[in-house]
Write a protein that holds these residues in place. Structure first.
Motif, PDB file in Angstrom:
ATOM      1  N   UNK A   1       2.911   5.628  -8.970  1.00  9.58           N
ATOM      2  CA  UNK A   1       1.911   4.836  -8.249  1.00  9.58           C
ATOM      3  C   UNK A   1       1.659   5.365  -6.841  1.00  9.58           C
ATOM      4  N   UNK A   2       0.414   5.399  -6.455  1.00  5.54           N
ATOM      5  CA  UNK A   2       0.029   5.798  -5.100  1.00  5.54           C
ATOM      6  C   UNK A   2      -1.395   5.330  -4.850  1.00  5.54           C
ATOM      7  N   UNK A   3      -1.657   4.915  -3.628  1.00  2.00           N
ATOM      8  CA  UNK A   3      -3.000   4.471  -3.250  1.00  2.00           C
ATOM      9  C   UNK A   3      -3.727   5.524  -2.424  1.00  2.00           C
ATOM     10  N   UNK A   4      -2.967   6.251  -1.594  1.00  2.00           N
ATOM     11  CA  UNK A   4      -3.534   7.258  -0.700  1.00  2.00           C
ATOM     12  C   UNK A   4      -2.732   8.545  -0.833  1.00  2.00           C
ATOM     13  N   UNK A   5      -3.421   9.675  -0.819  1.00  2.00           N
ATOM     14  CA  UNK A   5      -2.765  10.981  -0.873  1.00  2.00           C
ATOM     15  C   UNK A   5      -3.227  11.791   0.329  1.00  2.00           C
TER      16      UNK A   5
ATOM     17  N   UNK B   1       0.856  -1.173   0.000  1.00  2.00           N
ATOM     18  CA  UNK B   1       0.000   0.000   0.000  1.00  2.00           C
ATOM     19  C   UNK B   1       0.899   1.231   0.000  1.00  2.00           C
ATOM     20  N   UNK B   2       0.791   2.055  -1.031  1.00  2.00           N
ATOM     21  CA  UNK B   2       1.649   3.231  -1.160  1.00  2.00           C
ATOM     22  C   UNK B   2       0.894   4.468  -0.693  1.00  2.00           C
ATOM     23  N   UNK B   3       1.454   5.142   0.309  1.00  2.00           N
ATOM     24  CA  UNK B   3       0.839   6.339   0.877  1.00  2.00           C
ATOM     25  C   UNK B   3       1.744   7.538   0.607  1.00  2.00           C
ATOM     26  N   UNK B   4       1.262   8.487  -0.167  1.00  2.00           N
ATOM     27  CA  UNK B   4       1.994   9.723  -0.431  1.00  2.00           C
ATOM     28  C   UNK B   4       1.477  10.785   0.528  1.00  2.00           C
ATOM     29  N   UNK B   5       2.335  11.228   1.446  1.00  2.00           N
ATOM     30  CA  UNK B   5       1.899  12.126   2.507  1.00  2.00           C
ATOM     31  C   UNK B   5       2.820  13.338   2.638  1.00  2.00           C
ATOM     32  N   UNK B   6       2.236  14.456   3.012  1.00  2.00           N
ATOM     33  CA  UNK B   6       2.981  15.702   3.181  1.00  2.00           C
ATOM     34  C   UNK B   6       4.128  15.530   4.172  1.00  2.00           C
ATOM     35  N   UNK B   7       5.223  16.253   3.923  1.00  2.00           N
ATOM     36  CA  UNK B   7       6.433  16.120   4.742  1.00  2.00           C
ATOM     37  C   UNK B   7       6.174  16.373   6.219  1.00  2.00           C
ATOM     38  N   UNK B   8       5.249  17.283   6.531  1.00  2.00           N
ATOM     39  CA  UNK B   8       4.973  17.588   7.936  1.00  2.00           C
ATOM     40  C   UNK B   8       4.282  16.441   8.667  1.00  2.00           C
TER      41      UNK B   8
ATOM     42  N   UNK C   1      -7.307  11.217   0.976  1.00  2.00           N
ATOM     43  CA  UNK C   1      -8.242  10.511   0.098  1.00  2.00           C
ATOM     44  C   UNK C   1      -7.578   9.313  -0.554  1.00  2.00           C
ATOM     45  N   UNK C   2      -8.413   8.357  -0.908  1.00  2.00           N
ATOM     46  CA  UNK C   2      -7.995   7.245  -1.770  1.00  2.00           C
ATOM     47  C   UNK C   2      -7.914   7.793  -3.188  1.00  2.00           C
ATOM     48  N   UNK C   3      -6.923   7.367  -3.953  1.00  2.00           N
ATOM     49  CA  UNK C   3      -6.808   7.773  -5.348  1.00  2.00           C
ATOM     50  C   UNK C   3      -7.654   6.861  -6.236  1.00  2.00           C
ATOM     51  N   UNK C   4      -8.202   7.415  -7.305  1.00  2.00           N
ATOM     52  CA  UNK C   4      -9.053   6.626  -8.209  1.00  2.00           C
ATOM     53  C   UNK C   4      -8.306   5.435  -8.806  1.00  2.00           C
ATOM     54  N   UNK C   5      -7.030   5.619  -9.085  1.00  2.00           N
ATOM     55  CA  UNK C   5      -6.236   4.568  -9.710  1.00  2.00           C
ATOM     56  C   UNK C   5      -5.499   3.701  -8.691  1.00  2.00           C
ATOM     57  N   UNK C   6      -5.932   3.719  -7.456  1.00  2.00           N
ATOM     58  CA  UNK C   6      -5.278   2.926  -6.417  1.00  2.00           C
ATOM     59  C   UNK C   6      -5.248   1.447  -6.798  1.00  2.00           C
ATOM     60  N   UNK C   7      -4.091   0.829  -6.628  1.00  2.00           N
ATOM     61  CA  UNK C   7      -3.951  -0.594  -6.925  1.00  2.00           C
ATOM     62  C   UNK C   7      -4.644  -1.439  -5.861  1.00  2.00           C
ATOM     63  N   UNK C   8      -4.762  -0.874  -4.657  1.00  2.00           N
ATOM     64  CA  UNK C   8      -5.408  -1.590  -3.551  1.00  2.00           C
ATOM     65  C   UNK C   8      -6.479  -0.678  -2.939  1.00  2.00           C
ATOM     66  N   UNK C   9      -7.569  -0.420  -3.658  1.00  2.00           N
ATOM     67  CA  UNK C   9      -8.567   0.558  -3.197  1.00  2.00           C
ATOM     68  C   UNK C   9      -9.224   0.228  -1.864  1.00  2.00           C
ATOM     69  N   UNK C  10      -9.508  -1.041  -1.619  1.00  2.00           N
ATOM     70  CA  UNK C  10     -10.167  -1.405  -0.360  1.00  2.00           C
ATOM     71  C   UNK C  10      -9.225  -1.206   0.824  1.00  2.00           C
ATOM     72  N   UNK C  11      -7.965  -1.592   0.648  1.00  2.00           N
ATOM     73  CA  UNK C  11      -7.000  -1.403   1.719  1.00  2.00           C
ATOM     74  C   UNK C  11      -6.680   0.077   1.899  1.00  2.00           C
ATOM     75  N   UNK C  12      -6.686   0.829   0.804  1.00  2.00           N
ATOM     76  CA  UNK C  12      -6.459   2.273   0.884  1.00  2.00           C
ATOM     77  C   UNK C  12      -7.571   2.929   1.698  1.00  2.00           C
ATOM     78  N   UNK C  13      -8.807   2.504   1.449  1.00  2.00           N
ATOM     79  CA  UNK C  13      -9.945   3.039   2.208  1.00  2.00           C
ATOM     80  C   UNK C  13      -9.822   2.664   3.681  1.00  2.00           C
ATOM     81  N   UNK C  14      -9.325   1.460   3.951  1.00  2.00           N
ATOM     82  CA  UNK C  14      -9.133   1.025   5.329  1.00  2.00           C
ATOM     83  C   UNK C  14      -8.071   1.890   6.015  1.00  2.00           C
ATOM     84  N   UNK C  15      -7.035   2.266   5.263  1.00  2.00           N
ATOM     85  CA  UNK C  15      -5.982   3.111   5.830  1.00  2.00           C
ATOM     86  C   UNK C  15      -6.540   4.487   6.191  1.00  2.00           C
TER      87      UNK C  15
END
Length: 254
Positions: A76-80, A29-36, A219-233
């Motif tokens: 690639x990213x699942x969550x932003x 599960x790839x999570x792209x998150x702000x540096x802070x 948010x979950x990204x539309x192109x998430x490879x693991x959308x259900x797990x992204x939503x769980x995150x």
């Protein structure tokens, strides 16, 4: 002895193969998150993995704008998770995120800070236009939300243009924090959570009043490879456990 050695080697090889197979089967599960969010999400990562065995969370930290550009270019990213609504709104407008999936999960505040010894003797925001202040750290406003917030506050006070020659621009709010911690600038604009993280290396001078509060959408990204797990995150981040971990790093509930 010889048979035992052979048997041991076979068992060892089996365990290595089994371990490799298990790792290969782990859901990434790839999570792209702000540096802070680096510290808070580094706390959330193992907690989420513990609650979801077989999931391997891969954190990608950078400025919100840089992360958006990565997504725009097909990374690639699942969550932003952004440090302000601006970049999330762009993600929605460009079709990378469903507006209905965007949720604000935390708040922060912007502060003016100095190195611990405060060499320029900064006591207030108004001191920044004085000649004694030679260098001011600020995140690049075009890509760094903390820089955007700071610029907006300074423009509202008719101070920004008077200070641009002194500004040292950082690629992320964490870079500005590093400049402060090493005493390489006289002062800088960072989030309160960052200043607190630096401990006795940084001194908070004052909180900067803002027209709009510092909010973090996820948010979950539309192109998430693991959308259900992204939503769980996303749900985990917003859960009591997730909120407690965020609060432990100085963030406030939305």
């Amino acid at each position: 002895m010889k048979r035992t050695t052979v048997f041991t080697a076979v068992v060892f090889a089996f365990l290595v193969i089994a371990g490799t197979t298990t790792n290969a089967m782990a859901q990434e599960l790839i999570v792209s998150a702000a540096a802070s969010l680096t510290d808070a999400f580094s706390d959330i990562e193992p907690a989420f993995e513990k609650a979801n065995p077989g999931v391997d969370v891969v954190m990608n930290f950078a400025s919100s704008g840089a992360l958006y550009r990565q997504i725009e270019q097909g990374a690639p990213a699942d969550v932003y998770a952004s440090a302000n609504p601006k970049w999330m709104a762009k993600a929605v407008d460009k079709g990378f995120v469903n507006k209905a999936d965007v949720q604000v999960f935390a708040r922060n505040s912007l502060v003016l800070a100095t190195p611990a010894d405060n060499p320029a003797g900064v006591t207030t925001l108004n001191d920044l236009v004085a000649t004694k202040v030679k260098s001011i750290g600020i995140g690049t406003p075009e890509t760094v939300p903390a820089g955007q917030y700071a610029k907006g506050a300074l423009v509202a006070r008719d101070m920004y243009e008077k200070m641009t020659s002194k500004m040292i621009f950082g690629e992320s709010v964490r870079q500005v924090l590093d400049y402060l911690s090493r005493g390489e600038i006289d002062c800088g604009f960072v989030y309160r959570t960052d200043a607190v993280k630096a401990g006795d290396k940084v001194r908070i001078i004052e909180e900067i009043p803002l027209e709009k509060p510092v909010t973090y959408p996820i948010s979950v990204l539309k192109e998430a490879a693991a959308p259900h797990m992204a939503a769980a995150f996303v749900e985990f981040v917003r859960s009591d456990e997730g909120m407690s971990l965020l609060e432990g790093r100085g963030f406030k509930r939305p």
